[in-house]
Structure formats: structure tokens, C-alpha cells
Write an enzyme that holds these catalytic residues in place. Structure first.
Site, short mmCIF file in Angstrom:
data_model
loop_
_atom_site.label_atom_id
_atom_site.label_comp_id
_atom_site.label_asym_id
_atom_site.label_seq_id
_atom_site.Cartn_x
_atom_site.Cartn_y
_atom_site.Cartn_z
N ARG A 262 70.32 58.04 -120.56
CA ARG A 262 71.35 57.39 -121.38
C ARG A 262 72.74 57.68 -120.83
NH1 ARG A 262 69.15 57.40 -127.56
NH2 ARG A 262 66.99 57.02 -127.00
N GLU B 265 75.60 58.18 -121.86
CA GLU B 265 76.47 58.58 -122.98
C GLU B 265 77.89 58.70 -122.43
OE1 GLU B 265 75.16 58.77 -125.87
OE2 GLU B 265 73.02 59.29 -125.61
N ARG C 274 75.85 67.90 -127.61
CA ARG C 274 74.47 67.55 -127.98
C ARG C 274 73.91 66.34 -127.24
NH1 ARG C 274 74.72 64.97 -133.61
NH2 ARG C 274 76.11 63.30 -133.07
N HIS C 275 74.65 65.87 -126.23
CA HIS C 275 74.17 64.74 -125.43
C HIS C 275 74.03 65.12 -123.96
CE1 HIS C 275 75.80 62.40 -128.90
NE2 HIS C 275 74.69 61.72 -128.69
N GLU D 270 70.82 65.94 -135.74
CA GLU D 270 69.70 64.99 -135.65
C GLU D 270 68.78 65.42 -134.52
OE1 GLU D 270 70.54 60.71 -134.92
OE2 GLU D 270 68.67 60.74 -133.75
N SER E 295 64.50 60.45 -134.57
CA SER E 295 64.60 59.20 -135.34
C SER E 295 63.26 58.50 -135.24
CB SER E 295 65.64 58.26 -134.74
OG SER E 295 66.93 58.71 -135.00
N ARG F 121 67.11 68.99 -128.40
CA ARG F 121 67.68 69.07 -129.76
C ARG F 121 66.81 69.97 -130.65
NH1 ARG F 121 70.89 64.38 -131.36
NH2 ARG F 121 72.14 63.88 -129.53
P1 ATP Z 1 72.59 60.41 -131.39
O1 ATP Z 1 72.92 59.53 -132.57
O2 ATP Z 1 72.59 61.87 -131.71
O3 ATP Z 1 73.36 60.06 -130.16
P2 ATP Z 1 70.38 58.62 -131.07
O4 ATP Z 1 70.15 58.25 -132.50
O5 ATP Z 1 71.12 57.70 -130.19
O6 ATP Z 1 71.05 60.08 -131.00
P3 ATP Z 1 67.58 58.20 -130.66
O7 ATP Z 1 67.63 56.88 -129.99
O8 ATP Z 1 67.27 58.26 -132.10
O9 ATP Z 1 68.97 58.95 -130.39
O10 ATP Z 1 66.61 59.14 -129.81
C1 ATP Z 1 65.61 59.96 -130.38
C2 ATP Z 1 65.95 61.43 -130.24
O11 ATP Z 1 66.17 61.76 -128.87
C3 ATP Z 1 67.25 61.84 -130.93
O12 ATP Z 1 67.04 62.09 -132.30
C4 ATP Z 1 67.62 63.07 -130.16
O13 ATP Z 1 66.86 64.19 -130.60
C5 ATP Z 1 67.16 62.76 -128.74
N1 ATP Z 1 68.26 62.23 -127.93
C6 ATP Z 1 68.66 60.95 -127.84
N2 ATP Z 1 69.68 60.81 -126.99
C7 ATP Z 1 69.93 62.05 -126.49
C8 ATP Z 1 70.86 62.57 -125.54
N3 ATP Z 1 71.74 61.78 -124.93
N4 ATP Z 1 70.82 63.89 -125.26
C9 ATP Z 1 69.92 64.70 -125.86
N5 ATP Z 1 69.01 64.27 -126.76
C10 ATP Z 1 69.02 62.96 -127.08
MG MG Z 2 68.59 58.47 -133.69
#
Ligand code: ATP
Ligand code: MG
Length: 364
Positions: free
Chosen positions: A142, A144, A150-151, A287, A290, A338
Site C-alpha cells: 500500500r 500510504e 501504524r502504516h 484497528e 477489518s 498491528r
Molecule cells: P487503516 O484505516 O488503519 O489505514 P485499513 O482500514 O486501510 O487500515 P484494511 O484494508 O482494513 O486496512 O486492512 C486490513 C488490516 O490490515 C488492517 O486492519 C490493519 O491491521 C492491516 N493493515 C492495512 N494497511 C496496513 C498498513 N499500511 N500497515 C500496516 N498494517 C496495515
Molecule cells: Mg480497515
């Protein structure tokens, strides 16, 4: 280096066994002195820990974190084995993203454009009519945009999808049982590591507390935190909620029934058309997962894509699978790093992965 010798008569060390060396063999001499303290007597800055992680995993503190990660993954596989899940691998080079364009990494795929996979979402769903319980331990790529604690740009997830469910409750049951199994396994098998890290890992009892998105928003508003209608919960809001829930004795809890405006296109909408069967799982205000029940009806799926401004033509490969009969199904993605942050109280996600990929780090 290795040595020959006898066990020492007097054992002074608290950990391991002491020997009196009689012969020492040096396999390969260092060209320069080590740049970091691998014994762990001097605290090391996070930047340096990341830079020299491959050496520092000799240090008991650093090693303990990654031994626990290793045991988490072993325990997860055990749980899936015991519960009849089928391990799959889905492509990491893809033509379309499941989570929207903003965080897609683009790459050149011969004469076409391709992307690195943000999640196995679409592929694991496609398999459900043939293999009704699947899991994948997989990287998420991703882009980000922001440097946060946390990312990561390459993180790891434990992804699950299961068919023939009655509602998202079935999926939440799988997730809470999996996490309980993992936490119990770490408590039993990683006592020494937890002691080295000075962590008291509390056991979790199931079922985890559930609150709806609306209840969460009400709690936040009563604390003076503004959440606009149809907005996903911000990091700050998640943290405040985490504090309030902890005071009530809940370290871990589900937030359910997210409004469709905040979710991916693939979540099943409730009859009201506003709420969905999407949930988040938060651990100490962070989080960690999801998931939810997905839309399995072809027409509804096309409608949802259009509502989200997506072009169904770009998702033909995915939609096709819904033409041949698809059972009600759902699943989740659980972030490994996470989960580790929650379990071990780590302040930065970079502490939980051996080689960090973030905004500035592409080596080592
Ligand atoms: P956030 O809102 O915290 O950016 P997200 O809702 O975009 O996360 P999801 O698509 O729900 O992320 O991905 C499922 C799980 O994967 C998340 O709950 C999180 O634990 C983990 N995750 C997602 N993106 C990342 C990231 N960039 N770095 C670390 N962990 C991640
Ligand atoms: Mg999510």
C-alpha cells in the site's frame, strides 16, 4: 564461531547454559567491528534498530519480538488446520485494486499497467463457491502517503474467507477464536520472551465486546470528539474510544455495522441501504482487523460498484465468478504487525517487522 568445552560447574547466567571453552574455532573474521551492541546492554534508537536489524536479532530483546512473531504465525496455521481452512496463494501482481486507487503501487507489466496487490480480497472471494473456507498469509502493498506509526508500505496480513455464513457474526466468531488461540499460544509458549520484554500479556475472553458504529460515534461525541456523518473513524477517534473502552474493562472490541459511505464496495448492505455488515476489530485503540459479510448477489454488486464510482468493466474477472452461483460469505484481514503492536504494546509498527518498507526505506 563455535567451541568445544564442558558445562561449567557454577552456572551464573539467568538464561541459557554456561560452558568452559577449551577450543574455539573462528570460521570467518569480521572485516570491521560490529556497528551495534548485539548483547543489548545499551538501548538502541529505532532508526539504528531498523538499519541493523539483521545483526540485532542476536540481541535478546529484539530476538524476543521476532520469536513471538514466529509463534503467532505458527499458531495461526495450527488454528486453521484444526478448523478445516484451506491455505491459498493469490497473485500479488494485479490489474485492479480492492481498496481503491489512492494507495495502489503502479508498475509496468510489459505493454500494460499493473499494480501490486493491496489485499487478496477479490481473489479469495472468487474461490468461495468451490473452496468454502480459505486463508492466506500474505503481504499487503500500500502506497500510504503519510509517515505514521501504524502504516507500512509492505505489511503482512492473515486473510480469511468463509462461505455459507448466516451473517458477519460467523466471521467475527472465527476472528475472535483465532486471536484467543494466538494469545493463549504466546502466553504458553513464549514465557521467556514475554519476561525479557517485561510484558504481561493478559488472556482474552470470548466473545469480544461488540458495539455498533453508531454507539461508537455516540460515545465519542459525548467525549467532545466530532465525527461527521458517514465518516470512517480517525486514528485520534480510535485512540479516545480505546481509552474509554479500557476504563470499562475492554481491551479488545468489535465496531460493527459501518455505514456504506465509509466502506469498500464489496460489503453487504443492510435493508436500510445505509449500513453494512462491515466490522473493525480494535485492540487498545488500534484497528487490527477489518472484515464482514460480502455482497454475493451479482446485480447488487454491480449497483454497489456504480455507487462507489467504480467501472464494472475493470472488474470483469471478479464479477464473472458471481454469475455461476455464489454462497453467502464473509471474511477478514488481520494485520500481523498491528496484532503484535496490540499484544506487545509496541509504539511503532516498524518494531514488528524485520525489514521495513516505508516512505523512506527501500534498503536493507
Ligand atoms: P487503516 O484505516 O488503519 O489505514 P485499513 O482500514 O486501510 O487500515 P484494511 O484494508 O482494513 O486496512 O486492512 C486490513 C488490516 O490490515 C488492517 O486492519 C490493519 O491491521 C492491516 N493493515 C492495512 N494497511 C496496513 C498498513 N499500511 N500497515 C500496516 N498494517 C496495515
Ligand atoms: Mg480497515
Amino acid at each position: 564461531m563455535c567451541f568445544e568445552g564442558e558445562k561449567a560447574e557454577i552456572q551464573r547466567s539467568k538464561r541459557g547454559v554456561e560452558y568452559v571453552a577449551e577450543k574455539i574455532y573462528v570460521y570467518n573474521k569480521p572485516i570491521e567491528p560490529l556497528p551495534v551492541d548485539t548483547i543489548g546492554k545499551v538501548p538502541t534508537l529505532l532508526d539504528t534498530r531498523i538499519r541493523y536489524r539483521y545483526l540485532l536479532v542476536r540481541n535478546p530483546l529484539e530476538k524476543a519480538i521476532f520469536s513471538i512473531r514466529n509463534t503467532i504465525l505458527k499458531a495461526a496455521r495450527e488454528y486453521f488446520e484444526k478448523n478445516n481452512f484451506f491455505e491459498i496463494h493469490t497473485p500479488k501482481i494485479v490489474a485492479a485494486g480492492a481498496e481503491g486507487g489512492a494507495t495502489l503501487f503502479e508498475l509496468k507489466y510489459f505493454e500494460r499497467k499493473a499494480y501490486l496487490s493491496q489485499s487478496p480480497q477479490l481473489y479469495k472471494q472468487m474461490l468461495i463457491s468451490s473452496i468454502p473456507r480459505v486463508y492466506e498469509i500474505t503481504p499487503y502493498f500500500r502506497a500510504e502517503k503519510f509517515n505514521t506509526t501504524r502504516h507500512l508500505n509492505e505489511s503482512w496480513g492473515i486473510d480469511v474467507e468463509q462461505g455459507f455464513i448466516d451473517s458477519e457474526e460467523d466471521v467475527m466468531n472465527t476472528l475472535e477464536n483465532l486471536i484467543k488461540y494466538i494469545v493463549d499460544s504466546i502466553r504458553n509458549r513464549c514465557r521467556e520472551e514475554l519476561e525479557i520484554l517485561g510484558i504481561e500479556l493478559k488472556p482474552l475472553s470470548t466473545p469480544f465486546r461488540r458495539l455498533t458504529y453508531e454507539e461508537a460515534v455516540d460515545i465519542l461525541r459525548s467525549e467532545g470528539i466530532e465525527v461527521s456523518e458517514g465518516e470512517d473513524l480517525s486514528e485520534a477517534a480510535e485512540k479516545v474510544l480505546g481509552k474509554i473502552m479500557a476504563e470499562k474493562g475492554y481491551d479488545i472490541y468489535f465496531i460493527t455495522k459501518f455505514p456504506f459511505e465509509t466502506t469498500g464496495f464489496y460489503y453487504m448492505r443492510e435493508e436500510d441501504g445505509i449500513h453494512t455488515r462491515k466490522f473493525d476489530l480494535d485492540y487498545k485503540g488500534l484497528e487490527i482487523s477489518s472484515g464482514g459479510q460480502r455482497e454475493h448477489r451479482y446485480e447488487k454488486l454491480i449497483e454497489a460498484m456504480k455507487l462507489k464510482g467504480l467501472n464494472p468493466d475493470n472488474f470483469q474477472f471478479y464479477l464473472e465468478a458471481f454469475k455461476y452461483g455464489m454462497p453467502p460469505h464473509g471474511g477478514f484481514g488481520l494485520g500481523v504487525e498491528r496484532l503484535m503492536m496490540g499484544m506487545l504494546g509496541l509504539k511503532n509498527v516498524r518494531e514488528a517487522i524485520l525489514f521495513v518498507r516505508d516512505r523512506t526505506r527501500l534498503t536493507p
